[in-house]
Design a protein around this motif. Structure first.
Motif, PDB file in Angstrom:
ATOM      1  N   ALA A  26       5.753   3.703 -14.534  1.00 44.49           N
ATOM      2  CA  ALA A  26       5.194   3.811 -13.182  1.00 44.49           C
ATOM      3  C   ALA A  26       3.784   3.239 -13.135  1.00 44.49           C
ATOM      4  O   ALA A  26       3.418   2.539 -12.188  1.00 44.49           O
ATOM      5  N   ARG A  27       2.978   3.522 -14.154  1.00 41.85           N
ATOM      6  CA  ARG A  27       1.608   2.992 -14.188  1.00 41.85           C
ATOM      7  C   ARG A  27       1.596   1.477 -14.331  1.00 41.85           C
ATOM      8  O   ARG A  27       0.755   0.795 -13.733  1.00 41.85           O
ATOM      9  N   ALA A  28       2.529   0.940 -15.128  1.00 35.50           N
ATOM     10  CA  ALA A  28       2.627  -0.514 -15.259  1.00 35.50           C
ATOM     11  C   ALA A  28       3.026  -1.148 -13.931  1.00 35.50           C
ATOM     12  O   ALA A  28       2.496  -2.200 -13.535  1.00 35.50           O
ATOM     13  N   LEU A  29       3.948  -0.482 -13.214  1.00 34.46           N
ATOM     14  CA  LEU A  29       4.375  -0.982 -11.906  1.00 34.46           C
ATOM     15  C   LEU A  29       3.233  -0.904 -10.894  1.00 34.46           C
ATOM     16  O   LEU A  29       3.057  -1.814 -10.079  1.00 34.46           O
ATOM     17  N   ILE A  30       2.437   0.162 -10.974  1.00 31.32           N
ATOM     18  CA  ILE A  30       1.281   0.293 -10.081  1.00 31.32           C
ATOM     19  C   ILE A  30       0.290  -0.843 -10.329  1.00 31.32           C
ATOM     20  O   ILE A  30      -0.250  -1.445  -9.389  1.00 31.32           O
ATOM     21  N   ALA A  31       0.045  -1.148 -11.597  1.00 31.14           N
ATOM     22  CA  ALA A  31      -0.878  -2.235 -11.938  1.00 31.14           C
ATOM     23  C   ALA A  31      -0.365  -3.569 -11.400  1.00 31.14           C
ATOM     24  O   ALA A  31      -1.137  -4.383 -10.860  1.00 31.14           O
ATOM     25  N   ASP A  32       0.948  -3.784 -11.524  1.00 34.14           N
ATOM     26  CA  ASP A  32       1.554  -5.018 -11.026  1.00 34.14           C
ATOM     27  C   ASP A  32       1.438  -5.108  -9.508  1.00 34.14           C
ATOM     28  O   ASP A  32       1.076  -6.146  -8.951  1.00 34.14           O
ATOM     29  N   GLU A  65       0.836  -1.207   0.000  1.00 32.02           N
ATOM     30  CA  GLU A  65       0.000   0.000   0.000  1.00 32.02           C
ATOM     31  C   GLU A  65       0.871   1.257   0.000  1.00 32.02           C
ATOM     32  O   GLU A  65       0.583   2.223  -0.719  1.00 32.02           O
ATOM     33  N   ASP A  66       1.931   1.235   0.802  1.00 32.75           N
ATOM     34  CA  ASP A  66       2.842   2.387   0.847  1.00 32.75           C
ATOM     35  C   ASP A  66       3.551   2.579  -0.497  1.00 32.75           C
ATOM     36  O   ASP A  66       3.723   3.721  -0.958  1.00 32.75           O
ATOM     37  N   GLU A  67       3.967   1.458  -1.109  1.00 32.36           N
ATOM     38  CA  GLU A  67       4.666   1.552  -2.395  1.00 32.36           C
ATOM     39  C   GLU A  67       3.735   2.097  -3.472  1.00 32.36           C
ATOM     40  O   GLU A  67       4.136   2.944  -4.288  1.00 32.36           O
ATOM     41  N   ILE A  68       2.481   1.617  -3.470  1.00 33.32           N
ATOM     42  CA  ILE A  68       1.506   2.095  -4.462  1.00 33.32           C
ATOM     43  C   ILE A  68       1.227   3.581  -4.254  1.00 33.32           C
ATOM     44  O   ILE A  68       1.122   4.352  -5.216  1.00 33.32           O
ATOM     45  N   ALA A  69       1.110   3.984  -2.989  1.00 32.87           N
ATOM     46  CA  ALA A  69       0.891   5.408  -2.694  1.00 32.87           C
ATOM     47  C   ALA A  69       2.067   6.249  -3.187  1.00 32.87           C
ATOM     48  O   ALA A  69       1.874   7.335  -3.764  1.00 32.87           O
ATOM     49  N   GLY A  70       3.297   5.745  -2.988  1.00 33.11           N
ATOM     50  CA  GLY A  70       4.479   6.456  -3.462  1.00 33.11           C
ATOM     51  C   GLY A  70       4.518   6.559  -4.980  1.00 33.11           C
ATOM     52  O   GLY A  70       4.849   7.617  -5.540  1.00 33.11           O
ATOM     53  N   LEU A  71       4.160   5.443  -5.663  1.00 30.12           N
ATOM     54  CA  LEU A  71       4.145   5.452  -7.129  1.00 30.12           C
ATOM     55  C   LEU A  71       3.063   6.386  -7.667  1.00 30.12           C
ATOM     56  O   LEU A  71       3.267   7.076  -8.663  1.00 30.12           O
ATOM     57  N   THR A  72       1.907   6.406  -6.989  1.00 28.43           N
ATOM     58  CA  THR A  72       0.820   7.305  -7.405  1.00 28.43           C
ATOM     59  C   THR A  72       1.248   8.763  -7.280  1.00 28.43           C
ATOM     60  O   THR A  72       0.982   9.589  -8.174  1.00 28.43           O
ATOM     61  N   THR A  73       1.936   9.069  -6.173  1.00 27.58           N
ATOM     62  CA  THR A  73       2.456  10.431  -5.992  1.00 27.58           C
ATOM     63  C   THR A  73       3.469  10.774  -7.080  1.00 27.58           C
ATOM     64  O   THR A  73       3.490  11.901  -7.601  1.00 27.58           O
ATOM     65  N   ARG A  74       4.286   9.778  -7.444  1.00 25.86           N
ATOM     66  CA  ARG A  74       5.290  10.003  -8.501  1.00 25.86           C
ATOM     67  C   ARG A  74       4.611  10.272  -9.843  1.00 25.86           C
ATOM     68  O   ARG A  74       5.033  11.173 -10.592  1.00 25.86           O
ATOM     69  N   VAL A  75       3.552   9.515 -10.143  1.00 24.95           N
ATOM     70  CA  VAL A  75       2.808   9.717 -11.392  1.00 24.95           C
ATOM     71  C   VAL A  75       2.202  11.120 -11.431  1.00 24.95           C
ATOM     72  O   VAL A  75       2.267  11.812 -12.452  1.00 24.95           O
ATOM     73  N   GLU A  76       1.630  11.540 -10.311  1.00 30.12           N
ATOM     74  CA  GLU A  76       1.038  12.883 -10.245  1.00 30.12           C
ATOM     75  C   GLU A  76       2.100  13.959 -10.462  1.00 30.12           C
ATOM     76  O   GLU A  76       1.852  14.964 -11.143  1.00 30.12           O
TER      77      GLU A  76
END
Length: 289
Positions: A138-144, A46-57
């Motif tokens: 980043a989006r591909a990593l989020i999906a994974d 969850e923390d990693e996904i939140a970090g990746l989402t912030t990076r995408v933004e």
């Protein structure tokens, strides 16, 4: 019948309530231990996904800034081109060399501005392509990671479903027991339990030692523990100490273990004496037939 005030309980009753609470909380810890590392893995994902989402933004914001810069530079190019066109028209109307040189320099300056803006636009477009590639990764990593998170959550939910009812019952029991303990003592117990590595805030004496840190307890202190006159803590680890009888544990004392040893020693001694006696007696010759 009115409930007894926790402050009116005897030391023995307080210790019993505390030990029952410890047993209940330990059972809850065991239920939670069945989940293993899954809760931590879920939290990490969850923390990693939140970090990746912030990076995408953040990348999207950078791309928007580049697009705004490109639009601005295109506007500057249009303005410069208009200036060049105007200056070229004015060249046909010059009356002296000074005006001609001034207009020529302005045209040259505006041409350089156009080249510089085009260069900035190309650089921005390259950066936008790079950041677009980054955002796709980043989006591909989020999906994974989302797929992994769904799997981990499903596993955790299955385990929690098996133990949820029992855990809820234990939690209700723990709340009832906490009401029987005076707040100050309960607060101290929780603090000790929080600092203890194995979550034990109260332990019973095992083989003349603390059941938490296994350091030896002096005989006089053991006697004080059995008397139940006051609450005694281990001087090494700070855990509250109770005697095994109060905890409802049958003490396997050293006396129980010594009995068979003494019997074995007696049997061994008797056999040895019999052998020595037989050796001392003279042999009697057998009677002739």
């Amino acid at each position: 019948m009115a409930k007894k005030d926790p402050t009116d309980l005897s030391v023995e009753e307080k210790l019993k309530a505390l030990y029952q609470l410890q047993t209940t909380l330990s059972s809850i810890d065991e239920k939670r231990a069945l989940r293993g590392e899954l809760p931590l893995e879920v939290q990490d994902l969850e923390d990693e996904i939140a970090g990746l989402t912030t990076r995408v933004e953040k990348i999207e914001s950078e791309i928007a800034d580049f697009q705004a810069a490109v639009t601005m530079k295109k506007g500057e190019i249009a303005t410069a081109q208009a200036s060049v066109k105007r200056y070229q028209q004015q060249l046909d109307e010059v009356k002296n060399n000074r005006e001609y040189d001034t207009l020529t320099k302005e045209i040259e300056y505006q041409s350089l501005e156009i080249e510089l803006c085009n260069k900035k636009i190309r650089e921005a477009q390259v950066r936008m392509e790079e950041r677009t590639h980054d955002i796709e990764q980043a989006r591909a990593l989020i999906a994974d990671r989302n797929a992994d998170l769904d799997q981990k959550r499903s596993e955790l939910e299955e385990i929690m479903q098996e133990t949820r009812d029992e855990e809820e019952q234990l939690k209700e029991k723990a709340k009832e027991l906490e009401l029987k303990i005076e707040p100050r003592l309960l607060s101290s117990f929780k603090r000790i339990r929080k600092n203890a590595r194995n979550g034990l805030g109260i332990v019973y004496v095992q083989r003349d030692a603390c059941g938490g840190c296994f350091n030896k307890i002096p005989p006089q202190r053991q006697l004080d523990i059995k008397m139940h006159k006051k609450i005694i803590v281990c001087e090494y680890c700070g855990r509250i100490l109770v005697d095994p009888e109060l905890a409802g544990v049958k003490a396997d004392g050293s006396a129980t273990e010594d009995k068979p040893k003494r019997k074995r020693a007696i049997r061994k001694t008797s056999t040895k004496k019999a052998a020595e006696k037989a050796a001392e007696e003279p042999e009697v010759p057998e009677a002739e037939a």
